[in-house]
Write a protein that holds these residues in place. Structure first.
Motif, PDB file in Angstrom:
ATOM      1  N   ILE A  46       0.864  -0.939  -0.079  1.00 19.07           N
ATOM      2  CA  ILE A  46      -0.111   0.130   0.077  1.00 19.07           C
ATOM      3  C   ILE A  46       0.722   1.393  -0.703  1.00 19.07           C
ATOM      4  CG2 ILE A  46      -1.220   1.431   1.939  1.00 19.07           C
ATOM      5  CD1 ILE A  46      -3.507  -1.123   2.478  1.00 19.07           C
ATOM      6  N   ARG A  47       1.742   1.117   0.774  1.00 18.47           N
ATOM      7  CA  ARG A  47       2.624   2.037   0.431  1.00 18.47           C
ATOM      8  C   ARG A  47       3.286   2.474  -0.537  1.00 18.47           C
ATOM      9  NH1 ARG A  47       6.010   0.632   4.616  1.00 18.47           N
ATOM     10  NH2 ARG A  47       4.955   0.746   6.506  1.00 18.47           N
ATOM     11  N   ALA A  48       3.474   1.769  -0.992  1.00 21.42           N
ATOM     12  CA  ALA A  48       4.777   1.340  -2.106  1.00 21.42           C
ATOM     13  C   ALA A  48       3.742   2.380  -3.444  1.00 21.42           C
ATOM     14  CB  ALA A  48       5.294   0.207  -2.578  1.00 21.42           C
ATOM     15  N   TYR A  49       2.953   1.747  -3.736  1.00 23.26           N
ATOM     16  CA  TYR A  49       1.577   2.187  -4.055  1.00 23.26           C
ATOM     17  C   TYR A  49       1.883   3.608  -3.934  1.00 23.26           C
ATOM     18  CZ  TYR A  49       0.895  -1.559  -7.246  1.00 23.26           C
ATOM     19  OH  TYR A  49       0.654  -2.717  -8.077  1.00 23.26           O
TER      20      TYR A  49
ATOM     21  N   PHE B 268      12.613  -6.516 -14.611  1.00 21.84           N
ATOM     22  CA  PHE B 268      12.525  -6.106 -13.304  1.00 21.84           C
ATOM     23  C   PHE B 268      11.088  -6.017 -13.256  1.00 21.84           C
ATOM     24  CE2 PHE B 268      16.355  -4.766 -14.933  1.00 21.84           C
ATOM     25  CZ  PHE B 268      17.789  -5.314 -14.522  1.00 21.84           C
ATOM     26  N   SER B 269       9.777  -6.086 -14.014  1.00 24.19           N
ATOM     27  CA  SER B 269       9.008  -5.076 -13.510  1.00 24.19           C
ATOM     28  C   SER B 269       8.473  -6.433 -12.766  1.00 24.19           C
ATOM     29  CB  SER B 269       7.727  -5.473 -15.122  1.00 24.19           C
ATOM     30  OG  SER B 269       6.392  -5.132 -14.922  1.00 24.19           O
ATOM     31  N   VAL B 270       7.129  -5.722 -11.439  1.00 21.49           N
ATOM     32  CA  VAL B 270       6.871  -6.602 -11.119  1.00 21.49           C
ATOM     33  C   VAL B 270       5.442  -7.061 -11.232  1.00 21.49           C
ATOM     34  CG1 VAL B 270       5.187  -6.296  -8.906  1.00 21.49           C
ATOM     35  CG2 VAL B 270       7.338  -4.658  -8.738  1.00 21.49           C
ATOM     36  N   MET B 271       5.012  -6.683 -12.405  1.00 23.51           N
ATOM     37  CA  MET B 271       3.782  -7.372 -13.458  1.00 23.51           C
ATOM     38  C   MET B 271       4.244  -8.451 -14.258  1.00 23.51           C
ATOM     39  SD  MET B 271       2.063  -5.665 -12.075  1.00 23.51           S
ATOM     40  CE  MET B 271       0.058  -6.623 -12.483  1.00 23.51           C
TER      41      MET B 271
ATOM     42  N   GLY C  50      10.955  -3.302  -4.717  1.00 23.54           N
ATOM     43  CA  GLY C  50      10.376  -2.660  -5.215  1.00 23.54           C
ATOM     44  C   GLY C  50       9.637  -2.315  -6.911  1.00 23.54           C
ATOM     45  N   PHE C  51       9.362  -0.748  -7.278  1.00 31.07           N
ATOM     46  CA  PHE C  51       8.511  -0.814  -8.188  1.00 31.07           C
ATOM     47  C   PHE C  51       9.555  -0.667  -8.981  1.00 31.07           C
ATOM     48  CE2 PHE C  51       4.140  -0.572  -5.915  1.00 31.07           C
ATOM     49  CZ  PHE C  51       4.184  -1.486  -6.681  1.00 31.07           C
ATOM     50  N   PRO C  52       9.745  -0.490 -10.536  1.00 29.90           N
ATOM     51  CA  PRO C  52      11.144  -0.235 -10.820  1.00 29.90           C
ATOM     52  C   PRO C  52      10.736   0.695 -11.695  1.00 29.90           C
ATOM     53  CG  PRO C  52       9.479  -2.297 -12.634  1.00 29.90           C
ATOM     54  CD  PRO C  52       9.467  -2.098 -10.590  1.00 29.90           C
ATOM     55  N   PHE C  53      11.138   1.451 -12.762  1.00 30.90           N
ATOM     56  CA  PHE C  53      11.031   2.777 -13.411  1.00 30.90           C
ATOM     57  C   PHE C  53       9.658   3.101 -13.827  1.00 30.90           C
ATOM     58  CE2 PHE C  53      11.105   5.590 -17.441  1.00 30.90           C
ATOM     59  CZ  PHE C  53      10.997   6.741 -16.166  1.00 30.90           C
ATOM     60  N   PHE C  54       9.741   1.255 -14.898  1.00 34.24           N
ATOM     61  CA  PHE C  54       9.012   1.344 -16.079  1.00 34.24           C
ATOM     62  C   PHE C  54       7.556   1.237 -15.952  1.00 34.24           C
ATOM     63  CE2 PHE C  54      11.816   1.061 -18.994  1.00 34.24           C
ATOM     64  CZ  PHE C  54      12.047   2.346 -19.241  1.00 34.24           C
ATOM     65  N   ASP C  55       7.382   0.768 -14.409  1.00 33.43           N
ATOM     66  CA  ASP C  55       5.856   0.413 -13.655  1.00 33.43           C
ATOM     67  C   ASP C  55       5.395   1.668 -12.387  1.00 33.43           C
ATOM     68  OD1 ASP C  55       6.650  -2.242 -14.291  1.00 33.43           O
ATOM     69  OD2 ASP C  55       6.695  -3.123 -11.748  1.00 33.43           O
ATOM     70  N   GLN C  56       5.879   1.989 -12.349  1.00 33.04           N
ATOM     71  CA  GLN C  56       5.570   3.710 -12.025  1.00 33.04           C
ATOM     72  C   GLN C  56       5.077   4.611 -12.737  1.00 33.04           C
ATOM     73  OE1 GLN C  56       7.844   5.473  -8.928  1.00 33.04           O
ATOM     74  NE2 GLN C  56       9.542   3.681  -8.726  1.00 33.04           N
ATOM     75  N   MET C  57       5.830   4.517 -13.927  1.00 29.81           N
ATOM     76  CA  MET C  57       5.628   5.404 -15.402  1.00 29.81           C
ATOM     77  C   MET C  57       4.151   4.984 -15.205  1.00 29.81           C
ATOM     78  SD  MET C  57       7.365   6.195 -18.943  1.00 29.81           S
ATOM     79  CE  MET C  57       6.595   4.397 -19.827  1.00 29.81           C
ATOM     80  N   ALA C  58       3.940   3.140 -16.298  1.00 30.23           N
ATOM     81  CA  ALA C  58       2.577   2.628 -16.328  1.00 30.23           C
ATOM     82  C   ALA C  58       1.741   3.072 -15.141  1.00 30.23           C
ATOM     83  CB  ALA C  58       2.782   1.487 -16.202  1.00 30.23           C
ATOM     84  N   VAL C  59       1.874   3.378 -13.956  1.00 34.05           N
ATOM     85  CA  VAL C  59       0.882   3.742 -13.182  1.00 34.05           C
ATOM     86  C   VAL C  59       0.203   5.137 -13.364  1.00 34.05           C
ATOM     87  CG1 VAL C  59       0.184   3.719 -10.830  1.00 34.05           C
ATOM     88  CG2 VAL C  59       1.021   1.788 -11.397  1.00 34.05           C
TER      89      VAL C  59
END
Length: 377
Positions: A122-125, A231-234, A245-254
């Protein structure tokens, strides 16, 4: 969705190397219907088939259908519409009024502790800085997403979830197979955190980053993201992977899917500007979105519901929408052939505006020259 244990045939350094290098298990799922009982007239079945999945992959449970072992479709989601063809997102996203998402951890887990991992996820999202906000709640009656124990998933599947509904609600259940996790020694805190982050990602509309390697249907693309990211969590087929943790592209996607309201997203396509596949403009009140889809269609949405389209779906070679300086809005294919237009080429300097009332209008010097006739919602 996908948290199947991936079967590697490498060295002993890989934690799952004691598994054989076999294809997907074919053991029949307990308490499920057979493929022969699938009714192709069911609108949910039709939506699954149109999305590119095969009939023989569909397994029916009491409240949902499952494909490829861990992709879930709620039987109540009967609304159907055109299917869209990087890192990808599902057809439906969580709508604006539901973007504070309450998450509840149900009881019933006896050998694994998901409390700390859930707090970390939850904190990471929330740290991504998107429009979404996840909140931990302690009553199931308040929950939008419940995390529950379900040991009835397919063999070697650690967890399963689904995508947002056509009405824009996040998928409501994250299923966790405690027996699979404990039986294969995959239950340390980092592994559980990774599992929850992955499944909750599906609940808000994230598809598998490695869908090509998994031979899954093509998702709606997320612009400027890769078609693969180790590296994607997905990534699917990754049960047992540990959380970093969420890598760069996962964060960019959200951030792309749920851009915060203070982010500048244009509502106007000016003369000379282009929308390529996956790009969009959005009304100033964030209720309406015009997107150049990967299936070749230029489509206008009210939240998740389509209200207008160019009628050019089914031809992915149509790859861009151009607001020409002569005032004409034109869809071009990869051979630079115009395939659709508004017929407004006699109005130089015209621009396309997506209004807060839902109408898409080409204005020239303040005069309306064309509209989608989708006012007023």
């Amino acid at each position: 969705m996908l948290k199947r244990i991936y079967l590697y045939c490498l060295t002993a350094t890989l934690m799952l190397s004691y598994y054989s290098c076999s294809e997907k298990e074919t053991t029949k799922i307990p308490n499920s219907d057979t493929e022969s009982s699938i009714n192709e007239n069911d609108p949910v079945i039709q939506r699954i088939l149109k999305a590119g999945f095969k009939k023989e992959e569909i397994v029916a449970f009491k409240d949902y259908y499952m494909v490829q072992g861990d992709i879930m479709f709620d039987k109540k989601d009967t609304v159907s519409r055109g299917v869209h063809t990087e890192q990808g997102m599902s057809d439906y996203l969580v709508v604006y009024g539901m973007r504070t998402i309450n998450v509840y951890l149900a009881g019933g887990f006896s050998s694994i502790n998901l409390d700390g991992p859930l707090n970390d996820v939850i904190r990471a999202y929330n740290d991504i800085g998107s429009e979404l906000k996840f909140v931990r709640v302690y009553s199931q009656a308040q929950a939008h997403i419940s995390i529950v124990r379900n040991d009835g998933l397919e063999p070697n599947v650690c967890g399963a979830a689904g995508f947002p509904s056509p009405a824009g609600k996040p998928y409501g259940t994250v299923n966790i197979s405690e027996s699979t996790l404990t039986g294969n020694n995959l239950a340390n805190a980092l592994q559980l955190t990774q599992l929850l982050a992955h499944e909750m990602g599906h609940c808000i509309g994230l598809r598998h980053t490695n869908y090509l390697a998994l031979f899954e249907p093509t998702p709606r693309p997320i612009p400027n993201s890769p078609t693969s990211d180790p590296f994607s969590v997905m990534n699917g087929n990754s049960c047992g992977k540990e959380w970093f943790g969420f890598p760069f592209f996962d964060q960019m996607a959200v951030q792309f899917m749920y851009a915060p309201t203070n982010t500048s997203i244009p509502s106007i396509l000016s003369p000379g500007q282009t929308l390529t596949q996956g790009q969009f403009i959005r009304s100033s009140d964030y209720r309406f979105t015009l997107v150049m889809q990967t299936d070749g269609n230029l489509a206008l949405y009210h939240f998740n519901q389509p209200i207008w389209g160019s009628g050019t779906h089914g031809d992915p070679s149509i790859n861009r929408c151009v607001m020409q300086t002569d005032g004409n809005l034109v869809l071009y294919d990869a051979n630079n052939v115009g395939r659709w237009s508004t017929g407004t080429h006699r109005y130089p300097g015209g621009s396309l505006t997506l209004q807060p009332d839902g109408n898409l209008v080409i204005y020239q010097n303040g005069v309306s020259r064309w509209s989608s006739n989708t006012c007023c919602r």
